[in-house]
Design an enzyme around this catalytic site. Structure first.
Site, PDB file in Angstrom:
ATOM      1  N   ASP A   1       3.959   1.994   8.038  1.00 36.26           N
ATOM      2  CA  ASP A   1       2.645   1.388   7.731  1.00 36.26           C
ATOM      3  C   ASP A   1       2.788   0.139   6.867  1.00 36.26           C
ATOM      4  O   ASP A   1       2.481   0.151   5.682  1.00 36.26           O
ATOM      5  CB  ASP A   1       1.722   2.400   7.049  1.00 36.26           C
ATOM      6  CG  ASP A   1       1.284   3.510   7.985  1.00 36.26           C
ATOM      7  OD1 ASP A   1       1.374   3.311   9.208  1.00 36.26           O
ATOM      8  OD2 ASP A   1       0.854   4.572   7.499  1.00 36.26           O
TER       9      ASP A   1
ATOM     10  N   ASP B   1       0.851  -1.202   0.000  1.00 32.38           N
ATOM     11  CA  ASP B   1       0.000   0.000   0.000  1.00 32.38           C
ATOM     12  C   ASP B   1       0.882   1.245   0.000  1.00 32.38           C
ATOM     13  O   ASP B   1       0.602   2.221   0.682  1.00 32.38           O
ATOM     14  CB  ASP B   1      -0.918   0.004   1.219  1.00 32.38           C
ATOM     15  CG  ASP B   1      -2.009   1.068   1.133  1.00 32.38           C
ATOM     16  OD1 ASP B   1      -2.442   1.387   0.002  1.00 32.38           O
ATOM     17  OD2 ASP B   1      -2.418   1.588   2.186  1.00 32.38           O
TER      18      ASP B   1
END
Length: 309
Positions: free
Chosen positions: A255, A238
């Site tokens: 993340d 992502d």
């Protein structure tokens, strides 16, 4: 990996690190309550609670010198750094009372099973199957228990990937990630990336308007980080300018709960290619020559690094 309680992460061609490697904290019991379990409620007057270091899974050895590991330490909530659909990130100061020993931590708390998790998460979960058919059925059906299991997998996957990448970064390869301090249920404690005095987090790449020299340097750092990820068998899953921090000129990758095994996951190459397209488009839009950010060329190079070409 060294002697800490994590799934084995050594590179195995054709076999997922997540397949049949259930996180140890999930093996210890099958709770019906959410996995997130803070050590205690913060003191209503001081916002403090005892450090949960003693009953958490710890990050790689050696622990950084700045990290407070004393059992007498207390954690104080300082505020929220980021809110999201899947998790909130809080700022916490861990300190030993009556000493000068303290550090700032970013504490990522995944949402409980009643809240939505990652959109389109089925693709990310390929290759992260657990042994028991009951758990697989629950996750596939997105029952409350199944979503709890998925949340545990997201947290364990991010912690394991950060641990592996931290160890790689300590060697000859170059990649900057926050140090993974500890994992406890679905609460993940990480190194705070930012100004330790003010508590101001490092800016995201998306917030910056770098000059041409800075732009080229940041792109070079990003390409090197993508190479290291690919050599470890990973795609971020992502990647965007919103999950890249820039701290004192250094690009930091954050993340990683959606981290994808590019070999074991049938969609791995597609996730990798999408990562490249997204970040390449950002750099091209800010003036980097198109030939330097050709997504097909870089994707091909990264697949080669991963052993897929």
């Amino acid at each position: 990996m060294r002697d800490h309680d994590l799934p084995a992460l050594e590179r195995r061609r054709g076999k997922s690190r997540f397949d049949d490697d259930e996180p140890q904290f999930l093996k210890r019991g099958r709770p019906t309550e959410p996995l997130a379990d803070p050590d205690s409620e913060p003191d209503p007057d001081t916002g403090e609670r005892w450090s949960s270091w003693d009953d958490a899974v710890h990050g790689p050895h050696p622990h950084p010198a700045w990290l407070v590991t004393e059992l007498a330490a207390k954690d104080t909530e300082l505020g929220v750094l980021k809110t999201g659909k899947e998790a909130d990130v809080h700022l916490v100061r861990r300190a030993v009372p009556d000493t000068d020993r303290s550090c700032l931590l970013a504490v990522k708390r995944y949402r409980d099973p009643e809240h939505r998790l990652f959109h389109r998460d089925a693709g990310y979960l390929e290759g992260r199957r657990v042994r028991r058919s009951r758990e697989n059925r629950a996750m596939a059906g997105r029952t409350a228990f199944g979503r709890q299991m998925i949340a545990g997998q997201w947290a364990a996957a991010e912690f394991a990937a950060l641990s592996r990448l931290w160890e790689i970064g300590a060697g000859h390869d170059r990649i900057a990630v926050p140090y993974p301090v500890q994992l406890r249920g679905t609460e993940l404690m990480l190194e705070f990336v930012g100004d330790a005095e003010s508590g101001e987090a490092a800016p995201r790449l998306a917030q910056l308007r770098p000059d041409p020299t800075e732009l080229r340097d940041l792109w070079a750092q990003l390409v090197e980080a993508l190479r290291v990820l690919a050599r470890a068998g990973y795609a971020h899953g992502d990647l965007s300018p919103y999950n890249l921090l820039v701290h004192q000129g250094r690009l930091v990758v954050i993340d990683l709960p959606q981290v994808v095994d590019v070999v074991a996951n049938p969609q791995g190459p597609e996730f990798l290619a999408r990562d490249v397209r997204v970040v390449g488009a950002w750099f091209a839009a800010r003036g980097l020559p198109a030939e330097q950010v050709d997504p097909s060329l870089l994707t091909g190079e990264l697949l080669h690094e991963a052993g897929l070409r």
